[in-house]
Design a protein around this motif. Structure first.
Motif, short mmCIF file in Angstrom:
data_model
loop_
_atom_site.label_atom_id
_atom_site.label_comp_id
_atom_site.label_asym_id
_atom_site.label_seq_id
_atom_site.Cartn_x
_atom_site.Cartn_y
_atom_site.Cartn_z
N MET A 1 31.70 10.60 -35.21
CA MET A 1 30.30 12.08 -34.93
C MET A 1 30.89 13.20 -35.84
N ILE A 2 29.56 14.00 -36.31
CA ILE A 2 29.93 14.13 -37.52
C ILE A 2 28.59 15.72 -36.64
N ASP A 3 29.63 17.26 -37.05
CA ASP A 3 28.10 17.74 -36.84
C ASP A 3 27.55 18.96 -37.69
N ARG A 4 26.54 19.67 -37.41
CA ARG A 4 25.84 20.42 -38.42
C ARG A 4 26.14 20.78 -39.34
N ASP A 5 27.49 21.14 -39.46
CA ASP A 5 28.18 21.62 -40.87
C ASP A 5 28.21 20.13 -41.69
N LEU A 6 28.15 19.23 -40.90
CA LEU A 6 28.70 18.06 -41.85
C LEU A 6 30.47 17.51 -41.94
N LYS A 7 31.13 17.97 -40.85
CA LYS A 7 32.00 18.18 -40.91
C LYS A 7 32.41 17.10 -39.24
N ILE A 8 33.89 16.00 -39.21
CA ILE A 8 33.62 14.96 -38.84
C ILE A 8 34.47 15.73 -37.49
N VAL A 9 34.00 15.61 -36.43
CA VAL A 9 34.41 16.09 -35.45
C VAL A 9 35.63 14.70 -34.67
N THR A 10 34.76 13.67 -35.15
CA THR A 10 35.97 12.25 -33.62
C THR A 10 35.47 11.87 -33.72
N SER A 11 36.15 10.69 -34.60
CA SER A 11 35.58 9.43 -35.01
C SER A 11 37.48 8.07 -34.99
N ASN A 12 36.90 7.21 -34.95
CA ASN A 12 38.19 5.55 -34.40
C ASN A 12 39.01 5.33 -36.15
N TRP A 13 39.89 6.61 -36.13
CA TRP A 13 40.64 6.49 -37.52
C TRP A 13 41.88 5.55 -37.83
N LYS A 14 41.77 5.19 -36.25
CA LYS A 14 42.68 4.47 -35.88
C LYS A 14 42.68 2.92 -37.14
N ASP A 15 41.41 3.00 -37.04
CA ASP A 15 41.08 1.48 -37.06
C ASP A 15 40.80 1.72 -39.32
N CYS A 16 40.63 2.35 -39.43
CA CYS A 16 40.39 2.66 -41.15
C CYS A 16 41.25 2.71 -41.75
N ASP A 17 41.83 1.97 -41.97
CA ASP A 17 43.03 1.43 -43.32
C ASP A 17 42.74 2.57 -44.44
N SER A 18 40.95 2.13 -45.32
CA SER A 18 40.66 2.71 -46.33
C SER A 18 40.93 4.24 -46.39
N ILE A 19 41.14 4.89 -46.05
CA ILE A 19 40.88 5.96 -45.74
C ILE A 19 42.61 7.27 -45.37
N PRO A 20 42.69 7.82 -46.57
CA PRO A 20 45.18 7.85 -46.45
C PRO A 20 45.06 9.18 -45.87
N ALA A 21 45.91 9.52 -44.31
CA ALA A 21 46.55 9.74 -43.92
C ALA A 21 45.99 11.18 -43.46
N ASN A 22 46.05 11.59 -45.13
CA ASN A 22 46.13 13.56 -45.31
C ASN A 22 44.30 13.64 -44.72
N GLU A 23 43.49 12.56 -45.58
CA GLU A 23 42.49 13.15 -45.35
C GLU A 23 41.60 13.27 -44.02
N LYS A 24 42.42 12.83 -42.46
CA LYS A 24 42.60 12.15 -41.83
C LYS A 24 42.44 13.65 -41.04
N GLN A 25 43.49 14.46 -41.34
CA GLN A 25 43.78 15.56 -40.63
C GLN A 25 42.91 16.59 -40.55
N GLY A 26 42.27 17.72 -39.68
CA GLY A 26 41.42 18.30 -39.30
C GLY A 26 39.86 17.81 -39.18
N HIS A 27 39.19 18.79 -39.10
CA HIS A 27 37.66 17.86 -39.63
C HIS A 27 36.97 18.08 -40.30
N PRO A 28 37.15 16.68 -42.04
CA PRO A 28 37.42 16.93 -42.94
C PRO A 28 35.59 16.53 -43.23
N TYR A 29 35.22 17.07 -44.36
CA TYR A 29 33.75 16.83 -44.21
C TYR A 29 33.04 15.16 -44.34
N CYS A 30 32.34 15.07 -43.69
CA CYS A 30 31.95 13.96 -43.88
C CYS A 30 32.05 13.05 -45.69
#
Length: 502
Positions: A1-30
């Motif tokens: 889910m992405i908010d109006r600031d284009l930040k990722i609020v929540t996601s199923n990161w556990k199923d996305c191996d193509s995104i490095p772990a450090n990029e999943k921390q906090g609320h990164p920009y989509c």
């Protein structure tokens, strides 16, 4: 889910191996986390959903794994109807897109073969057909080079090609010096495909002409039979490409169309020689009759069966129209071959046996045969005859009345009228068939009974043999045949005089 600031609020990161772990921390920009960008995408579909409140679907090449994805953006509303979040759902459709590309290529290849086959059936010049074929193959397969090599003695000569210069009109093989390595080469013998892959970067001996032009992939197919081929069709490209079985079958189909056209051209030349010899030798007429009734008529009947089946199965109106044209012209061909065979046999006959027989039942049988056709056109038939008309005739005489009544129906307008009259004129019987069609000009009357001569009848076409057959049979009966104008209006009166049985 992405908010109006284009930040990722929540996601199923556990199923996305193509995104490095450090990029999943906090609320990164989509755009940074999902699209590998330092700035928002242009255009930004997320902002569009926030603005319009409507769902959005689009396809992208995912930079995370280079796969084709279907992205769906769905708005999430608060109690006041404002969009507070957008749900981004991504689905891998790479396999589906791959299948679609294969199907599109097959459709493109089938259309190319169909066009070439249609031009071949239409009697296109062979040189033109060959040039068209190499252009179609090159465009369809998206390759730079395609050529047709004709085998002459121990050499191969290019007779049509695209992408080749004037210096490339002959082919030879020399040792490869290794400057350009062949990546793969697909050979097709007519039975199975043999694929050579240069995975070890070893020299691919020979084919220096390909090497000199920087070509690294290609395939050859035979044109004609394997025992005595006309030549080969070669496809080459400078791109590293493994040609598929579909590609091979496509090029082989094109080669088969060319082989069929070459065979038909050879047959046409043979038939011309036959026609010339038939003028002077009666035994060759008999031979030609056998060719018509077996070698040509049998394939025409096979075409009739297949086209009738395809017309029933085909749903596409355009294709159905083309199939109907093929069927209609094939029926004309069958009619012409049958008429020609009858005429040739009749010309070989000098004498026939006669027997006393009443003409009235013969005419009644002929009229019954054409009943459905006359009913379809709503044609009125008036049969006037004496009670009996015994004559000295042969069963061949039925063919005379079949031809004359068939012509009367052809040239009669819908809801027209045909009159058949049998009269006694001394030692002869006269049979008259009168129609109310367009009639025959005085200029045409003397020649309509000659073979291959035909009066101008507008859209009605025939073999030009029907009336020639009529005259030949009447001549064998020592009778007379002719045509007069219909005195009651437009149309013609065809009459036949036959000897009575005394």
């Amino acid at each position: 889910m992405i908010d109006r600031d284009l930040k990722i609020v929540t996601s199923n990161w556990k199923d996305c191996d193509s995104i490095p772990a450090n990029e999943k921390q906090g609320h990164p920009y989509c755009y940074n986390c999902l699209m590998k960008r330092s700035t928002p995408c242009e255009p930004c579909h997320l902002l569009e959903v926030f603005t319009t409140g409507k769902c959005k679907r689009f396809e992208i090449e995912d930079p995370l794994d280079n796969k084709t994805k279907l992205v769906e953006l769905s708005p999430v509303f608060d109690d006041y109807g404002n969009v507070t979040m957008v749900v981004r759902h991504s689905k891998d459709i790479s396999e589906r897109k791959s299948v679609e590309r294969v199907l599109q290529m097959r459709e493109k290849q089938q259309a190319a073969v169909a066009k070439l086959g249609q031009d071949g059936l239409a009697g296109a010049d062979l040189d033109t057909l060959m040039l068209e074929s190499v252009i179609l193959v090159a465009q369809t397969l998206d390759v730079e080079y395609c050529r047709i090599m004709k085998h002459e003695d121990s050499n191969s000569v290019m007779i049509a090609g695209v992408g080749w210069g004037e210096e490339c009109h002959s082919d030879s093989e020399t040792e490869n010096d290794g400057k350009n390595i062949i990546f793969c080469y697909t050979l097709y013998s007519g039975e199975r495909a043999i694929v050579h892959e240069n995975k070890t970067q070893k020299k691919f001996s020979g084919l220096s002409l390909l090497k000199d032009h920087g070509m690294v992939s290609g395939m050859d197919v035979l044109i004609g039979c394997k025992d005595k081929p006309f030549g080969t069709m070669n496809v080459h490209t400078t791109q590293k490409r493994m040609f598929t079985e579909d590609d091979i079958h496509f090029v082989q189909s094109v080669a088969n169309v060319l082989a069929e056209s070459l065979s038909r051209k050879e047959t046409e030349e043979n038939l011309k020689e036959y026609a010339k010899e038939l003028e002077d030798a009666n035994y060759l007429k008999v031979l030609f009759t056998d060719i018509l009734t077996h070698d040509l008529l049998n394939p025409a009947n096979i075409i009739r069966g297949f086209t009738e089946e395809l017309i029933i199965l085909e749903d596409d109106s355009g294709k159905k129209k083309l199939l109907n044209k093929v069927h209609k012209n094939n029926e004309k061909l069958i009619e012409m071959m049958k008429s020609a065979a009858k005429f040739i046999k009749l010309e070989s006959v000098d004498d026939i046996r006669f027997e006393e027989q009443d003409i009235v039942p013969i005419l009644e049988k002929v009229i019954r045969n054409f009943g459905p056709e006359m009913n379809k056109m709503d044609i009125e038939l008036d049969f006037k005859s004496a009670r009996e008309c015994p004559s000295l005739i042969n069963p061949l005489i039925e063919e005379v009345f079949l031809n004359l009544l068939s012509n009367a129906i052809k040239f009669s307008p819908p809801k027209g009228k045909i009159t058949i009259d049998i009269s006694d004129i001394g030692d002869e019987c006269r049979i008259q068939i009168t129609d109310f069609g367009p009639g025959i000009s005085n200029e045409d009357k003397p020649r309509i009974f000659e073979r291959f001569k035909q009066a101008d009848k507008g859209s009605v076409k025939g073999s030009g043999l029907g009336l020639a057959i009529v005259k030949r049979i009447v001549d064998l009966h020592k009778g007379n045949v002719g045509v007069d104008d219909n005195p009651l209006g437009s149309g013609s009166i065809f009459w036949v005089n036959l000897k009575k049985a005394l």
